[in-house]
Design an enzyme around this catalytic site. Sequence first.
Site, PDB file in Angstrom:
ATOM      1  N   GLN A 167      -6.946  26.553  -0.503  1.00 25.84           N
ATOM      2  CA  GLN A 167      -5.735  26.070  -0.436  1.00 25.84           C
ATOM      3  C   GLN A 167      -5.644  24.842   0.524  1.00 25.84           C
ATOM      4  O   GLN A 167      -4.388  24.537   0.954  1.00 25.84           O
ATOM      5  CB  GLN A 167      -4.866  27.286   0.244  1.00 25.84           C
ATOM      6  CG  GLN A 167      -4.662  28.639  -0.748  1.00 25.84           C
ATOM      7  CD  GLN A 167      -4.147  29.731  -0.122  1.00 25.84           C
ATOM      8  OE1 GLN A 167      -3.974  29.677   1.246  1.00 25.84           O
ATOM      9  NE2 GLN A 167      -4.074  30.714  -0.774  1.00 25.84           N
ATOM     10  N   HIS A 171      -5.545  29.936   3.537  1.00 26.31           N
ATOM     11  CA  HIS A 171      -4.323  30.254   4.944  1.00 26.31           C
ATOM     12  C   HIS A 171      -4.737  29.054   5.703  1.00 26.31           C
ATOM     13  O   HIS A 171      -5.075  29.337   7.015  1.00 26.31           O
ATOM     14  CB  HIS A 171      -4.607  31.480   5.654  1.00 26.31           C
ATOM     15  CG  HIS A 171      -4.448  32.665   4.628  1.00 26.31           C
ATOM     16  ND1 HIS A 171      -4.317  33.737   4.920  1.00 26.31           N
ATOM     17  CD2 HIS A 171      -3.837  32.695   3.188  1.00 26.31           C
ATOM     18  CE1 HIS A 171      -3.871  34.780   3.871  1.00 26.31           C
ATOM     19  NE2 HIS A 171      -3.919  34.013   2.789  1.00 26.31           N
TER      20      HIS A 171
END
Length: 374
Positions: free
Chosen positions: A91, A155
């Site tokens: 991510q 995250h």
Amino acid sequence: MRFFLLIVSAAVLLSCRSEHKDPNDGLALDNGTTSSYRIETVVPELNNPWGMTWLPDGAMLITEKSGELIHFKDGKKTQIKDTPDIYVRGQGGFLDVVLHPNYKTNGWIYFTHASSEGGGEGGNTKLIRAKLDGDRLTNIESLYKATPNTTKGQHFGSRIAFDKDGYLYFSVGDRGNRDVNPQDIGRDGGKIYRLHDDGRIPADNPFVGVSGAKEAVFSYGHRNPQGMDLHPITGEIWTHEHGPKGGDEVNIIKKGANYGWPVISYGVNYSGTSFTDLTEKEGMEQPVHYWVPSIAPCGMAFVTGDKFPAWKNQLLVGSLKFNYVELLKLDGNKVIGREKIADGIGRVRNVRVGPNGYIYIALEGQGIVRLLPN
């Protein structure tokens, strides 16, 4: 039979949790009734447009998660040179971009991105500012780098917003270290940070002078905030964050507040098992709103201007999972209704309101579209 029992167990768990105060109670998701609009493509052929903002001349700056910074004007894309080194993993990549509120005077542009700077293998989220000179970034300054680096791919956060007093806020997710980072104010990750525009730590930040604390931290107990905006009336900073399986949240950020992750949550593990029996605890904030099941929220904007009067000052939230934008109808700080916007449009990575008042939606594997009122 075992699979059936797992489903039943998860359902019972979520049912028990719903006995608590439930911001979703009775809020059916309407299929778009309060405004008529059409959708047009503005910027085609983008891979993962993460952040977007507008220069005073109407040009757009767009971050691609893979590491590119794109200048778009009059149908022409230009790749900006001399951008920072981007750590791309999972991510992580090139994340948000915003202009300084006094950009016309000082020319500062702010970015968050994943960075491998510092010791240890992997990367973590970094905040920088820079200036644009033609097709190049110049005067790059490092304002904050979260530590430690890790090879985990989840995250990173991260969104940026300025408040009405000129303070800069940005988010860093818990970096996949759920049981350590979010509740420890001495560690980065799972936090909202507040700085002066030049990276200095405000003297009235809540943990200034606290032994071992990260003094840039403004609030903690967050999971992975990927939406942030300034409320146009109250001036409060609102965020949303991904829950696990269930329990995505909208929060109003308060000085020194603990938002509970992972001690309290309306979600469960992705396997359906529980990691906490608590949905509330003294000293921990309750969300303004939460979703069960998760919508995987990304991008958030309050509707401003007069192009969509029925939606003015209401909250838009993108859904990666269900391919639409959700309009949260507000009465003060209470969510009183939900409406589905642009249903089936694709995986929504960001949603912003442009300086012209139109709503812009960034879509993975497509590009950027905008909503125009009929």
